[in-house]
Design a protein around this motif. Structure first.
Motif, PDB file in Angstrom:
ATOM      1  N   MET A 351       0.849  -1.192   0.000  1.00 14.58           N
ATOM      2  CA  MET A 351       0.000   0.000   0.000  1.00 14.58           C
ATOM      3  C   MET A 351       0.884   1.240   0.000  1.00 14.58           C
ATOM      4  N   VAL A 352       0.530   2.211  -0.830  1.00 17.41           N
ATOM      5  CA  VAL A 352       1.315   3.429  -0.978  1.00 17.41           C
ATOM      6  C   VAL A 352       0.396   4.629  -0.785  1.00 17.41           C
ATOM      7  N   GLN A 353       0.857   5.563   0.018  1.00 12.35           N
ATOM      8  CA  GLN A 353       0.125   6.792   0.304  1.00 12.35           C
ATOM      9  C   GLN A 353       0.995   7.956  -0.140  1.00 12.35           C
ATOM     10  N   ALA A 354       0.483   8.783  -1.046  1.00  8.51           N
ATOM     11  CA  ALA A 354       1.189   9.981  -1.508  1.00  8.51           C
ATOM     12  C   ALA A 354       0.451  11.188  -0.966  1.00  8.51           C
ATOM     13  N   GLY A 355       1.036  11.860   0.027  1.00  8.09           N
ATOM     14  CA  GLY A 355       0.384  12.964   0.717  1.00  8.09           C
ATOM     15  C   GLY A 355      -0.088  12.520   2.081  1.00  8.09           C
ATOM     16  N   VAL A 356       0.342  13.209   3.134  1.00  7.19           N
ATOM     17  CA  VAL A 356      -0.002  12.797   4.496  1.00  7.19           C
ATOM     18  C   VAL A 356      -0.841  13.835   5.232  1.00  7.19           C
ATOM     19  N   THR A 357      -1.114  14.978   4.605  1.00  2.36           N
ATOM     20  CA  THR A 357      -1.988  15.973   5.204  1.00  2.36           C
ATOM     21  C   THR A 357      -2.998  16.426   4.159  1.00  2.36           C
TER      22      THR A 357
END
Length: 420
Positions: A351-357
């Motif tokens: 799983m990849v998340q681009a952007g944390v806010t």
């Protein structure tokens, strides 16, 4: 010194992010609608198994991915819960939550009336009931509260009147906050087996790695710091997968004296930090403009991924021998300057998340073929979790002060912070 959880930080963060949230959510919904229109004939989201979009047959309609249940929309950043309790002379601000398992969740908070002494709140039943207590620290202390086992807490604290960080102290509780004792960090050549390692800022190149005994709260700190620059500890690596550190290999001075980090590498230790193996990546892989090099994801310490941006494009490297050798995969996506997070679920899905806010307008991707291809995934938790006893935990900090909980890393439930 660790990543300090200052009083009022959550209030300021939410004040900064909240005006953007509705726009971000609307953009995310429009993006998901466009993805569904474009890919509905060829993409199916599995309700079980990987839960990731894979090539589907035209005669089979897409199935919604597992998510949050019918009582909550799967927003990536949920609307903040009751983090403030105003009164005539009273205001409560809560800090980042932590969990020992799926039932035991704790957080630090300040109640600003007659001063702002730091306190703790905890639940033993998954949020149905909460109890509170005082922290054994000065009223003006900055406190970093961590959870290392269901009933073992550790607090790093520093009085605001202290001359420097060398005056910082540790306090531990082994009964869920009921009683506390002062502890001293013991310097060691290798961290004891089975002790959770705390991910802190400044990173291990500035403050050597620290681990805590989950039974007693005793603290051990490595005698040597990491040799990487601007390094971070990989907190998502399970105990038994080795110690992983991500960072840069060098630095130079830019215009106006600004430090520019160069190179990209990961290091792993299989003997508690006594010895380390380093691998340097040739393409300047970075997951964040702030700290660390690539984002590192692993479930077992053997299959390991290192992900980051290279000129606005996501790049994935993969090792199948515990970091000894690496190969670049073909999976990629345009991510701009977004911060990258990644994790390997127990079913093997990356799983990849681009952007944390909220400001980064986050994107989610998944890969069920070892990083060879990436598919868009619904916005939600799963790419930045911490392993705990019986499952996983992921916070919404700093946009929200609650926490996601999951037994399998696939389906999640949200726990709002208590009204204090």
């Amino acid at each position: 010194m660790p990543d300090l959880d200052f009083a009022g930080l959550n209030v300021a963060a939410q004040a900064g992010f909240k005006p953007h949230f509705e726009q971000v959510a609307a953009r995310a919904r429009r993006r998901r609608q466009r993805h569904r229109i474009v890919t509905v004939a060829v993409v199916a989201l599995l309700a079980t198994g990987s839960g990731i979009a894979v090539a589907g047959r035209p005669e089979r309609p897409p199935v919604p991915a597992p998510g949050f249940g019918p009582d909550r929309t799967p927003d990536f950043i949920p609307t903040p819960g009751p983090t403030l309790t105003p009164g005539p002379d009273r205001q409560v601000s809560t800090g980042r939550p932590g969990a020992g398992d799926l039932n035991h969740v704790y957080l630090r908070y300040h109640e600003c009336r007659n001063g702002c002494p730091p306190r703790w709140a905890g639940t033993d039943d998954g949020g149905r009931h909460w109890r509170t207590g005082a922290l054994p620290v000065p009223d003006d202390a900055m406190v970093d509260l961590r959870v290392v086992a269901p009933r073992t807490l550790i607090a790093w604290y520093l009085s605001r009147s202290a001359p420097d960080s060398r005056s910082a102290r540790w306090a531990a509780s082994r009964d869920g906050g009921a009683t506390w004792r002062q502890v001293e960090a013991r310097r060691v050549d290798a961290l004891p087996v089975g002790w959770p390692v705390l991910a802190r800022q400044p990173g291990p190149d500035r403050e050597a790695l620290v681990a805590v005994d989950p039974a007693t709260g005793d603290v051990a700190q490595l005698a040597k710091r990491s040799t990487l620059h601007n390094a971070v500890t990989v907190a998502s690596a399970p105990i038994g997968a080795g110690l992983w550190v991500s960072g840069r290999t060098g630095e130079k001075v830019g215009d106006g004296g600004r430090v520019i980090w160069t190179g990209s590498a990961v290091e792993v230790s299989r003997d508690g930090g006594r010895t380390w193996r380093r691998h340097e990546f040739p393409d300047g892989l970075t997951a964040s403009d702030d700290v660390g090099g690539p984002a590192v994801a692993t479930q077992d310490g053997r299959t390991v991924y290192a992900l980051g941006r290279v000129r606005g494009v996501l790049v994935i490297w993969r090792s199948v021998d515990g970091g000894r050798t690496w190969a670049r995969t073909t999976g990629t996506a345009k991510v701009g300057e977004r911060t990258i997070r990644a994790a390997v679920r127990p079913d093997g899905v990356l799983m990849v998340q681009a952007g944390v806010t909220a400001r980064e307008d986050p994107l989610m991707f998944g890969s069920s073929d070892g990083g060879a291809t990436l598919r868009p995934a619904p916005l939600g938790p799963g790419a930045d979790p911490l392993p705990v006893s019986g499952g996983y935990v992921q916070t919404g900090w700093p946009d929200s002060t609650g926490v996601w909980l999951s037994a399998d890393g696939v389906t999640w439930r949200w726990l709002d912070p208590p009204t204090l």
